[in-house]
Design a protein around this motif. Structure first.
Motif, PDB file in Angstrom:
ATOM      1  N   MET A   1       5.586   1.853  -1.720  1.00  0.00           N
ATOM      2  CA  MET A   1       4.932   2.694  -2.725  1.00  0.00           C
ATOM      3  C   MET A   1       3.659   2.024  -3.255  1.00  0.00           C
ATOM      4  O   MET A   1       2.650   2.704  -3.490  1.00  0.00           O
ATOM      5  N   LEU A   2       3.681   0.723  -3.453  1.00  0.00           N
ATOM      6  CA  LEU A   2       2.483   0.022  -3.907  1.00  0.00           C
ATOM      7  C   LEU A   2       1.375   0.115  -2.867  1.00  0.00           C
ATOM      8  O   LEU A   2       0.189   0.264  -3.215  1.00  0.00           O
ATOM      9  N   ILE A   3       1.726   0.026  -1.602  1.00  0.00           N
ATOM     10  CA  ILE A   3       0.721   0.160  -0.544  1.00  0.00           C
ATOM     11  C   ILE A   3       0.117   1.561  -0.555  1.00  0.00           C
ATOM     12  O   ILE A   3      -1.113   1.735  -0.461  1.00  0.00           O
ATOM     13  N   LEU A   4       0.967   2.570  -0.678  1.00  0.00           N
ATOM     14  CA  LEU A   4       0.470   3.953  -0.682  1.00  0.00           C
ATOM     15  C   LEU A   4      -0.459   4.208  -1.871  1.00  0.00           C
ATOM     16  O   LEU A   4      -1.516   4.850  -1.711  1.00  0.00           O
ATOM     17  N   ILE A   5      -0.079   3.723  -3.046  1.00  0.00           N
ATOM     18  CA  ILE A   5      -0.847   4.036  -4.254  1.00  0.00           C
ATOM     19  C   ILE A   5      -2.112   3.184  -4.353  1.00  0.00           C
ATOM     20  O   ILE A   5      -3.219   3.714  -4.548  1.00  0.00           O
ATOM     21  N   PHE A   6      -1.966   1.866  -4.218  1.00  0.00           N
ATOM     22  CA  PHE A   6      -3.074   0.965  -4.524  1.00  0.00           C
ATOM     23  C   PHE A   6      -3.829   0.463  -3.298  1.00  0.00           C
ATOM     24  O   PHE A   6      -4.799  -0.291  -3.450  1.00  0.00           O
ATOM     25  N   ALA A   7      -3.409   0.836  -2.102  1.00  0.00           N
ATOM     26  CA  ALA A   7      -4.143   0.421  -0.906  1.00  0.00           C
ATOM     27  C   ALA A   7      -4.609   1.606  -0.066  1.00  0.00           C
ATOM     28  O   ALA A   7      -5.623   1.494   0.629  1.00  0.00           O
TER      29      ALA A   7
ATOM     30  N   ALA B   1       3.268  -9.849  -4.504  1.00  0.00           N
ATOM     31  CA  ALA B   1       3.847 -10.501  -5.680  1.00  0.00           C
ATOM     32  C   ALA B   1       4.334  -9.484  -6.698  1.00  0.00           C
ATOM     33  O   ALA B   1       5.378  -9.674  -7.334  1.00  0.00           O
ATOM     34  N   THR B   2       3.612  -8.374  -6.844  1.00  0.00           N
ATOM     35  CA  THR B   2       4.050  -7.323  -7.771  1.00  0.00           C
ATOM     36  C   THR B   2       5.348  -6.696  -7.300  1.00  0.00           C
ATOM     37  O   THR B   2       6.258  -6.437  -8.101  1.00  0.00           O
ATOM     38  N   ALA B   3       5.449  -6.443  -6.007  1.00  0.00           N
ATOM     39  CA  ALA B   3       6.687  -5.872  -5.470  1.00  0.00           C
ATOM     40  C   ALA B   3       7.872  -6.804  -5.695  1.00  0.00           C
ATOM     41  O   ALA B   3       8.980  -6.361  -6.018  1.00  0.00           O
ATOM     42  N   GLY B   4       7.643  -8.099  -5.549  1.00  0.00           N
ATOM     43  CA  GLY B   4       8.729  -9.051  -5.755  1.00  0.00           C
ATOM     44  C   GLY B   4       9.080  -9.287  -7.207  1.00  0.00           C
ATOM     45  O   GLY B   4      10.162  -9.797  -7.497  1.00  0.00           O
ATOM     46  N   SER B   5       8.172  -8.922  -8.128  1.00  0.00           N
ATOM     47  CA  SER B   5       8.396  -9.220  -9.543  1.00  0.00           C
ATOM     48  C   SER B   5       9.033  -8.075 -10.321  1.00  0.00           C
ATOM     49  O   SER B   5       9.438  -8.288 -11.475  1.00  0.00           O
ATOM     50  N   LEU B   6       9.126  -6.877  -9.748  1.00  0.00           N
ATOM     51  CA  LEU B   6       9.626  -5.733 -10.517  1.00  0.00           C
ATOM     52  C   LEU B   6      11.057  -5.964 -11.012  1.00  0.00           C
ATOM     53  O   LEU B   6      11.377  -5.707 -12.172  1.00  0.00           O
TER      54      LEU B   6
END
Length: 319
Positions: free
Chosen positions: A156-162, A190-195
Protein backbone atom coordinates in the motif's frame (compact mmCIF):
# COMPACT_ATOMS: atom_id res chain seq x y z
CA UNK A 1 9.66 -4.15 41.54
CA UNK A 2 13.38 -4.86 41.82
CA UNK A 3 12.83 -8.34 43.18
CA UNK A 4 10.70 -9.39 40.23
CA UNK A 5 13.42 -8.68 37.69
CA UNK A 6 16.68 -10.58 37.42
CA UNK A 7 20.04 -8.87 37.56
CA UNK A 8 21.50 -8.10 34.09
CA UNK A 9 24.20 -10.45 32.87
CA UNK A 10 27.75 -9.47 33.78
CA UNK A 11 29.31 -11.34 30.86
CA UNK A 12 27.25 -10.81 27.67
CA UNK A 13 29.72 -12.76 25.51
CA UNK A 14 29.32 -15.82 27.72
CA UNK A 15 25.56 -15.52 27.48
CA UNK A 16 25.75 -15.44 23.67
CA UNK A 17 28.03 -18.43 23.25
CA UNK A 18 26.39 -20.44 26.00
CA UNK A 19 22.83 -19.74 24.92
CA UNK A 20 21.27 -22.94 23.47
CA UNK A 21 19.48 -20.93 20.78
CA UNK A 22 22.77 -19.73 19.29
CA UNK A 23 23.81 -23.06 17.81
CA UNK A 24 20.75 -25.12 18.71
CA UNK A 25 18.32 -23.22 16.48
CA UNK A 26 20.03 -24.02 13.16
CA UNK A 27 20.73 -27.58 14.24
CA UNK A 28 17.08 -28.17 15.15
CA UNK A 29 16.09 -27.04 11.67
CA UNK A 30 18.37 -29.55 9.95
CA UNK A 31 17.70 -32.34 12.44
CA UNK A 32 13.95 -32.00 11.85
CA UNK A 33 14.53 -31.99 8.09
CA UNK A 34 17.12 -34.76 7.56
CA UNK A 35 16.12 -35.35 3.91
CA UNK A 36 15.83 -31.84 2.51
CA UNK A 37 14.49 -32.04 -1.02
CA UNK A 38 16.60 -30.99 -3.97
CA UNK A 39 20.24 -30.37 -4.71
CA UNK A 40 21.98 -27.02 -4.45
CA UNK A 41 22.02 -24.92 -7.60
CA UNK A 42 25.63 -23.94 -8.00
CA UNK A 43 26.40 -20.62 -9.62
CA UNK A 44 30.12 -21.38 -10.16
CA UNK A 45 32.27 -24.19 -11.46
CA UNK A 46 33.51 -25.49 -8.10
CA UNK A 47 32.16 -28.95 -7.44
CA UNK A 48 29.59 -28.81 -10.27
CA UNK A 49 28.96 -31.58 -12.78
CA UNK A 50 25.71 -32.31 -14.61
CA UNK A 51 23.63 -30.38 -12.09
CA UNK A 52 24.90 -32.37 -9.08
CA UNK A 53 27.52 -31.77 -6.42
CA UNK A 54 30.77 -33.70 -6.33
CA UNK A 55 31.05 -35.74 -3.21
CA UNK A 56 34.24 -33.89 -2.41
CA UNK A 57 32.47 -30.53 -2.67
CA UNK A 58 29.64 -31.74 -0.49
CA UNK A 59 32.08 -33.08 2.04
CA UNK A 60 33.96 -29.79 2.04
CA UNK A 61 30.71 -27.95 2.74
CA UNK A 62 29.75 -30.41 5.46
CA UNK A 63 26.40 -31.44 3.96
CA UNK A 64 27.12 -34.77 2.29
CA UNK A 65 24.90 -36.42 4.91
CA UNK A 66 22.41 -34.35 6.90
CA UNK A 67 22.99 -36.43 10.01
CA UNK A 68 24.35 -35.89 13.49
CA UNK A 69 27.97 -36.18 12.36
CA UNK A 70 27.79 -33.48 9.68
CA UNK A 71 25.74 -31.17 11.88
CA UNK A 72 28.24 -31.70 14.67
CA UNK A 73 31.04 -30.69 12.30
CA UNK A 74 29.22 -27.54 11.23
CA UNK A 75 28.48 -26.61 14.83
CA UNK A 76 32.12 -27.12 15.76
CA UNK A 77 33.09 -24.38 13.30
CA UNK A 78 31.00 -21.88 15.24
CA UNK A 79 33.46 -22.04 18.12
CA UNK A 80 36.11 -20.28 16.02
CA UNK A 81 33.85 -18.24 13.74
CA UNK A 82 33.86 -20.58 10.75
CA UNK A 83 30.40 -20.83 9.19
CA UNK A 84 31.62 -22.69 6.13
CA UNK A 85 31.51 -21.70 2.47
CA UNK A 86 28.55 -20.93 0.27
CA UNK A 87 27.84 -23.53 -2.41
CA UNK A 88 26.41 -20.89 -4.75
CA UNK A 89 28.79 -17.96 -4.31
CA UNK A 90 31.92 -19.95 -3.54
CA UNK A 91 32.84 -17.49 -0.79
CA UNK A 92 32.82 -17.55 2.98
CA UNK A 93 29.36 -17.52 4.52
CA UNK A 94 30.58 -15.01 7.11
CA UNK A 95 31.78 -12.59 4.43
CA UNK A 96 28.39 -12.71 2.70
CA UNK A 97 26.63 -12.11 6.01
CA UNK A 98 28.80 -9.11 6.80
CA UNK A 99 28.21 -7.74 3.30
CA UNK A 100 24.41 -7.56 3.63
CA UNK A 101 24.08 -7.13 7.41
CA UNK A 102 24.39 -3.29 7.35
CA UNK A 103 21.35 -3.01 5.07
CA UNK A 104 19.15 -5.07 7.40
CA UNK A 105 20.43 -3.26 10.49
CA UNK A 106 19.82 0.16 8.89
CA UNK A 107 16.26 -0.91 8.05
CA UNK A 108 15.68 -2.24 11.57
CA UNK A 109 17.15 0.75 13.39
CA UNK A 110 15.22 3.18 11.17
CA UNK A 111 11.97 1.34 11.91
CA UNK A 112 12.73 1.43 15.64
CA UNK A 113 13.47 5.18 15.53
CA UNK A 114 10.27 5.96 13.61
CA UNK A 115 8.18 3.79 15.92
CA UNK A 116 9.67 5.30 19.07
CA UNK A 117 9.50 8.93 17.95
CA UNK A 118 5.84 8.59 16.95
CA UNK A 119 4.61 5.98 19.45
CA UNK A 120 5.75 7.57 22.73
CA UNK A 121 4.17 11.01 22.07
CA UNK A 122 0.94 9.32 20.96
CA UNK A 123 0.91 7.23 24.14
CA UNK A 124 1.53 10.31 26.30
CA UNK A 125 -1.24 12.26 24.56
CA UNK A 126 -3.62 9.34 24.94
CA UNK A 127 -2.87 9.00 28.67
CA UNK A 128 -3.21 12.73 29.36
CA UNK A 129 -6.55 12.91 27.52
CA UNK A 130 -8.02 9.66 28.80
CA UNK A 131 -11.52 8.85 27.52
CA UNK A 132 -11.51 11.89 25.24
CA UNK A 133 -11.40 12.23 21.48
CA UNK A 134 -7.58 12.11 21.30
CA UNK A 135 -7.55 8.94 23.36
CA UNK A 136 -10.18 7.25 21.20
CA UNK A 137 -8.48 8.32 17.96
CA UNK A 138 -5.11 7.05 19.18
CA UNK A 139 -6.55 3.69 20.21
CA UNK A 140 -8.25 3.29 16.83
CA UNK A 141 -4.97 4.14 15.10
CA UNK A 142 -3.20 1.52 17.23
CA UNK A 143 -5.77 -1.09 16.28
CA UNK A 144 -5.28 -0.31 12.59
CA UNK A 145 -1.50 -0.57 13.01
CA UNK A 146 -1.87 -4.00 14.59
CA UNK A 147 -4.18 -5.15 11.81
CA UNK A 148 -1.90 -4.40 8.84
CA UNK A 149 0.49 -7.23 7.91
CA UNK A 150 3.89 -5.84 7.04
CA UNK A 151 3.81 -7.06 3.44
CA UNK A 152 0.37 -5.51 2.84
CA UNK A 153 1.48 -2.23 4.42
CA UNK A 154 4.53 -2.23 2.15
CA UNK A 155 2.44 -2.77 -0.98
CA UNK A 156 0.00 0.00 0.00
CA UNK A 157 2.86 2.42 0.73
CA UNK A 158 4.34 1.69 -2.69
CA UNK A 159 1.00 2.28 -4.41
CA UNK A 160 0.30 5.55 -2.58
CA UNK A 161 3.71 7.19 -2.21
CA UNK A 162 5.64 5.71 -5.14
CA UNK A 163 3.04 5.11 -7.88
CA UNK A 164 0.17 7.54 -7.29
CA UNK A 165 2.34 10.17 -5.60
CA UNK A 166 5.86 9.63 -6.99
CA UNK A 167 7.65 10.99 -3.93
CA UNK A 168 9.78 7.93 -3.24
CA UNK A 169 11.33 5.21 -5.43
CA UNK A 170 9.28 2.07 -6.08
CA UNK A 171 12.26 -0.15 -5.29
CA UNK A 172 14.99 0.57 -2.78
CA UNK A 173 17.56 -1.82 -4.23
CA UNK A 174 20.00 0.85 -5.33
CA UNK A 175 23.17 0.69 -3.26
CA UNK A 176 24.85 3.59 -5.05
CA UNK A 177 24.06 7.28 -5.08
CA UNK A 178 24.19 10.04 -2.51
CA UNK A 179 23.17 9.78 1.12
CA UNK A 180 19.86 11.53 0.40
CA UNK A 181 19.01 9.04 -2.36
CA UNK A 182 19.71 6.12 -0.04
CA UNK A 183 17.61 7.81 2.64
CA UNK A 184 14.69 8.25 0.20
CA UNK A 185 14.90 4.57 -0.63
CA UNK A 186 14.81 3.68 3.09
CA UNK A 187 11.74 5.75 4.04
CA UNK A 188 9.01 3.41 2.75
CA UNK A 189 10.56 0.12 3.97
CA UNK A 190 11.25 1.59 7.41
CA UNK A 191 7.72 3.01 7.61
CA UNK A 192 6.22 -0.35 6.72
CA UNK A 193 8.28 -2.02 9.43
CA UNK A 194 7.41 0.59 12.05
CA UNK A 195 3.59 0.54 11.86
CA UNK A 196 3.21 -2.37 14.25
CA UNK A 197 5.81 -0.91 16.60
CA UNK A 198 4.00 2.45 16.70
CA UNK A 199 0.83 0.65 17.76
CA UNK A 200 2.61 -1.42 20.42
CA UNK A 201 4.57 1.50 21.90
CA UNK A 202 1.46 3.69 21.93
CA UNK A 203 -0.50 1.13 23.92
CA UNK A 204 2.39 0.24 26.22
CA UNK A 205 3.29 3.86 27.03
CA UNK A 206 -0.36 4.80 27.58
CA UNK A 207 -1.03 1.91 29.95
CA UNK A 208 2.24 2.32 31.85
CA UNK A 209 1.86 6.08 32.20
CA UNK A 210 -1.69 5.75 33.52
CA UNK A 211 -0.44 3.32 36.18
CA UNK A 212 2.47 5.55 37.19
CA UNK A 213 0.38 8.74 37.34
CA UNK A 214 -1.71 7.19 40.11
CA UNK A 215 1.25 6.41 42.40
CA UNK A 216 1.82 8.17 45.72
CA UNK A 217 5.04 9.93 44.71
CA UNK A 218 3.23 11.60 41.80
CA UNK A 219 0.58 12.96 44.17
CA UNK A 220 3.37 14.15 46.48
CA UNK A 221 5.09 15.95 43.61
CA UNK A 222 1.84 17.68 42.72
CA UNK A 223 1.27 18.64 46.36
CA UNK A 224 4.68 20.36 46.38
CA UNK A 225 3.42 22.70 43.68
CA UNK A 226 5.33 21.27 40.72
CA UNK A 227 3.85 21.98 37.32
CA UNK A 228 2.13 19.17 35.45
CA UNK A 229 4.84 19.27 32.80
CA UNK A 230 7.57 18.79 35.40
CA UNK A 231 5.67 15.98 37.08
CA UNK A 232 5.19 14.23 33.75
CA UNK A 233 8.64 14.48 32.22
CA UNK A 234 10.84 14.47 35.33
CA UNK A 235 9.06 11.96 37.55
CA UNK A 236 6.44 9.90 35.71
CA UNK A 237 7.78 9.29 32.21
CA UNK A 238 11.09 7.73 33.19
CA UNK A 239 9.45 5.10 35.38
CA UNK A 240 6.88 4.44 32.67
CA UNK A 241 9.57 3.61 30.08
CA UNK A 242 10.39 0.10 31.37
CA UNK A 243 7.50 -1.60 29.49
CA UNK A 244 8.29 0.52 26.42
CA UNK A 245 11.91 -0.69 26.42
CA UNK A 246 10.64 -4.26 26.65
CA UNK A 247 8.40 -3.71 23.62
CA UNK A 248 11.27 -2.17 21.64
CA UNK A 249 13.57 -5.09 22.46
CA UNK A 250 10.99 -7.66 21.44
CA UNK A 251 10.07 -5.79 18.27
CA UNK A 252 13.71 -5.39 17.24
CA UNK A 253 13.93 -9.15 16.87
CA UNK A 254 10.53 -9.20 15.16
CA UNK A 255 11.62 -6.64 12.55
CA UNK A 256 14.77 -8.68 11.88
CA UNK A 257 12.47 -11.62 11.11
CA UNK A 258 10.10 -9.43 9.09
CA UNK A 259 13.03 -8.28 6.97
CA UNK A 260 12.35 -11.34 4.81
CA UNK A 261 9.01 -9.82 3.79
CA UNK A 262 10.07 -6.17 3.72
CA UNK A 263 13.18 -6.75 1.64
CA UNK A 264 11.25 -8.95 -0.77
CA UNK A 265 8.45 -6.41 -1.27
CA UNK A 266 10.84 -3.48 -1.75
CA UNK A 267 13.53 -5.48 -3.64
CA UNK A 268 16.04 -4.51 -0.99
CA UNK A 269 19.29 -6.35 -0.17
CA UNK A 270 19.77 -7.77 3.30
CA UNK A 271 19.57 -10.90 5.42
CA UNK A 272 15.97 -11.53 4.39
CA UNK A 273 16.70 -11.42 0.67
CA UNK A 274 19.79 -13.56 1.18
CA UNK A 275 17.96 -16.29 3.08
CA UNK A 276 15.19 -16.40 0.44
CA UNK A 277 17.77 -16.79 -2.32
CA UNK A 278 19.68 -19.41 -0.32
CA UNK A 279 16.55 -21.48 0.28
CA UNK A 280 15.62 -21.25 -3.39
CA UNK A 281 19.13 -22.34 -4.41
CA UNK A 282 19.30 -24.93 -1.59
CA UNK A 283 22.51 -23.37 -0.33
CA UNK A 284 22.40 -25.18 3.01
CA UNK A 285 25.63 -23.80 4.55
CA UNK A 286 24.38 -20.27 3.87
CA UNK A 287 20.97 -21.08 5.36
CA UNK A 288 22.56 -22.40 8.53
CA UNK A 289 24.86 -19.38 8.78
CA UNK A 290 21.88 -17.05 8.42
CA UNK A 291 19.99 -18.89 11.14
CA UNK A 292 23.01 -18.47 13.41
CA UNK A 293 23.08 -14.74 12.60
CA UNK A 294 19.38 -14.36 13.41
CA UNK A 295 19.84 -16.22 16.72
CA UNK A 296 22.86 -14.09 17.66
CA UNK A 297 21.00 -10.84 16.92
CA UNK A 298 18.06 -11.92 19.09
CA UNK A 299 20.36 -12.88 21.99
CA UNK A 300 22.35 -9.63 21.80
CA UNK A 301 19.11 -7.62 21.68
CA UNK A 302 17.81 -9.35 24.81
CA UNK A 303 21.06 -8.63 26.66
CA UNK A 304 21.04 -4.95 25.65
CA UNK A 305 17.40 -4.69 26.72
CA UNK A 306 18.25 -6.05 30.19
CA UNK A 307 21.16 -3.62 30.50
CA UNK A 308 18.93 -0.71 29.50
CA UNK A 309 16.59 -1.51 32.40
CA UNK A 310 19.35 -0.73 34.92
CA UNK A 311 20.13 2.56 33.14
CA UNK A 312 16.53 3.74 33.28
CA UNK A 313 15.92 2.51 36.84
CA UNK A 314 19.12 1.99 38.90
CA UNK A 315 17.14 -0.01 41.48
CA UNK A 316 17.00 -2.90 38.99
CA UNK A 317 20.80 -3.01 38.72
CA UNK A 318 21.09 -3.19 42.51
CA UNK A 319 18.50 -5.96 42.84
Amino acid sequence: MGGALSRPALHPKADIVGNPNFAGGPNRYFLCNPHLAGRPRLGHSWGYRDGCIHRGAAGKAGIEHADLASISGLSGGLLHGDLGSSLVYGRSVLSELLRVLPYTLSLTVSSIVIGTVIGIPLGIASALHRNRFIDYATRVFSLIGFSFPVFYAGIMLILIFAVWLPWFPVMSSSLDGSFLEKLRGLVLPATAGSLGLIAMITRASRSSLLDVMGDDYIRTARAKGLTERTVLYRHALRNALIPVVTVIGLYFALIIGNSVLIETVFTRPGLGSLIIGSLDNRDYPMVQGLLVAYAAIVIVTNILTDLTYSIIDPRIGRA
